[in-house]
Design a protein around this motif. Sequence first.
Motif, PDB file in Angstrom:
ATOM      1  N   GLY A  75       0.854  -1.076  -0.004  1.00 18.37           N
ATOM      2  CA  GLY A  75       0.201  -0.109  -0.034  1.00 18.37           C
ATOM      3  C   GLY A  75       0.728   1.232   0.094  1.00 18.37           C
ATOM      4  O   GLY A  75       0.484   2.146  -0.669  1.00 18.37           O
ATOM      5  N   LEU A  76       2.020   1.282   1.017  1.00 15.26           N
ATOM      6  CA  LEU A  76       2.667   2.469   1.106  1.00 15.26           C
ATOM      7  C   LEU A  76       3.326   2.542  -0.414  1.00 15.26           C
ATOM      8  O   LEU A  76       3.606   3.879  -0.894  1.00 15.26           O
ATOM      9  CB  LEU A  76       3.617   2.428   1.943  1.00 15.26           C
ATOM     10  N   ILE A  79       1.034   4.143  -2.878  1.00 14.56           N
ATOM     11  CA  ILE A  79       0.661   5.357  -2.610  1.00 14.56           C
ATOM     12  C   ILE A  79       2.008   6.386  -2.883  1.00 14.56           C
ATOM     13  O   ILE A  79       1.853   7.435  -3.525  1.00 14.56           O
ATOM     14  CB  ILE A  79       0.456   5.707  -1.137  1.00 14.56           C
ATOM     15  N   ALA A  80       3.107   6.032  -2.833  1.00 16.34           N
ATOM     16  CA  ALA A  80       4.246   6.734  -3.195  1.00 16.34           C
ATOM     17  C   ALA A  80       4.258   6.855  -4.806  1.00 16.34           C
ATOM     18  O   ALA A  80       4.738   7.995  -5.382  1.00 16.34           O
ATOM     19  CB  ALA A  80       5.538   5.843  -2.698  1.00 16.34           C
ATOM     20  N   ALA A  82       1.673   6.965  -6.824  1.00 15.23           N
ATOM     21  CA  ALA A  82       0.778   8.033  -6.952  1.00 15.23           C
ATOM     22  C   ALA A  82       1.268   9.301  -6.626  1.00 15.23           C
ATOM     23  O   ALA A  82       0.875  10.257  -7.551  1.00 15.23           O
ATOM     24  CB  ALA A  82      -0.387   7.700  -6.314  1.00 15.23           C
ATOM     25  N   GLY A  83       1.965   9.344  -5.702  1.00  7.31           N
ATOM     26  CA  GLY A  83       2.536  10.620  -5.247  1.00  7.31           C
ATOM     27  C   GLY A  83       3.431  11.202  -6.241  1.00  7.31           C
ATOM     28  O   GLY A  83       3.343  12.412  -6.721  1.00  7.31           O
ATOM     29  N   CYS A  86       1.464  12.303  -9.216  1.00  2.00           N
ATOM     30  CA  CYS A  86       1.109  13.762  -9.091  1.00  2.00           C
ATOM     31  C   CYS A  86       2.189  14.914  -9.088  1.00  2.00           C
ATOM     32  O   CYS A  86       2.090  16.014  -9.345  1.00  2.00           O
ATOM     33  CB  CYS A  86       0.554  13.874  -7.780  1.00  2.00           C
ATOM     34  N   GLY A 108      -3.167   4.884  -6.483  1.00  3.54           N
ATOM     35  CA  GLY A 108      -3.459   5.670  -5.043  1.00  3.54           C
ATOM     36  C   GLY A 108      -4.506   5.168  -4.279  1.00  3.54           C
ATOM     37  O   GLY A 108      -4.118   4.831  -3.022  1.00  3.54           O
ATOM     38  N   PHE A 109      -5.517   4.836  -4.979  1.00  4.95           N
ATOM     39  CA  PHE A 109      -6.612   4.239  -4.127  1.00  4.95           C
ATOM     40  C   PHE A 109      -6.297   2.920  -3.747  1.00  4.95           C
ATOM     41  O   PHE A 109      -7.014   2.383  -2.865  1.00  4.95           O
ATOM     42  CB  PHE A 109      -8.068   4.494  -4.926  1.00  4.95           C
ATOM     43  N   GLY A 111      -3.784   1.756  -3.131  1.00  3.02           N
ATOM     44  CA  GLY A 111      -2.692   1.571  -2.105  1.00  3.02           C
ATOM     45  C   GLY A 111      -3.202   1.975  -0.795  1.00  3.02           C
ATOM     46  O   GLY A 111      -2.920   1.366   0.379  1.00  3.02           O
ATOM     47  N   VAL A 112      -4.204   2.937  -0.711  1.00  2.00           N
ATOM     48  CA  VAL A 112      -4.968   3.396   0.268  1.00  2.00           C
ATOM     49  C   VAL A 112      -5.795   1.835   1.072  1.00  2.00           C
ATOM     50  O   VAL A 112      -5.776   1.639   2.099  1.00  2.00           O
ATOM     51  CB  VAL A 112      -6.091   4.337   0.131  1.00  2.00           C
ATOM     52  N   LEU A 115      -3.288  -0.431   2.461  1.00  2.00           N
ATOM     53  CA  LEU A 115      -3.045   0.121   3.823  1.00  2.00           C
ATOM     54  C   LEU A 115      -3.998  -0.101   4.734  1.00  2.00           C
ATOM     55  O   LEU A 115      -3.702  -0.592   6.023  1.00  2.00           O
ATOM     56  CB  LEU A 115      -2.695   1.698   3.611  1.00  2.00           C
TER      57      LEU A 115
END
Length: 125
Positions: A75-76, A79-80, A82-83, A86, A108-109, A111-112, A115
């Motif tokens: 997940g992390l 998210i990284a 996706a970041g 962005c 991102g979603f 990953g969330v 998480l």
Amino acid sequence: MSDFQGILAIIMIFGMPVFIVGIVAYFRAKDRAETQKTVRMAIEKGQTLPPEFLESLQKTGTLKEKTPERDIRSGLILIAVAGGLCVLDFMHGDFMFGGLSGVAAIPGFIGVALLIMGIVGKRKA
């Protein structure tokens, strides 16, 4: 010349993943063949194989079990990613939650969600 570069870029985009997967598959097959050769030679010489070695052969190639820690880590990472997309969109100058930022929502979603699953799984354990 630009048509050639465009075609070459498309071939590289779609060809590189196939090439990378092919190299990984080749070396895994080569490793398995070497292991089988070693086992065959040991059996021919009449040597007994230790149980730990046989267990390690069974575990090779199997998927690792899902744990909350693996979910959190995955997940992390997503998210990284996706970041990073962005930030790339922001640096390009048209940061308006379109383009790359919209694409970044997918990992991102996911990953969330991973998480959250990892945190809930840790609390249950």
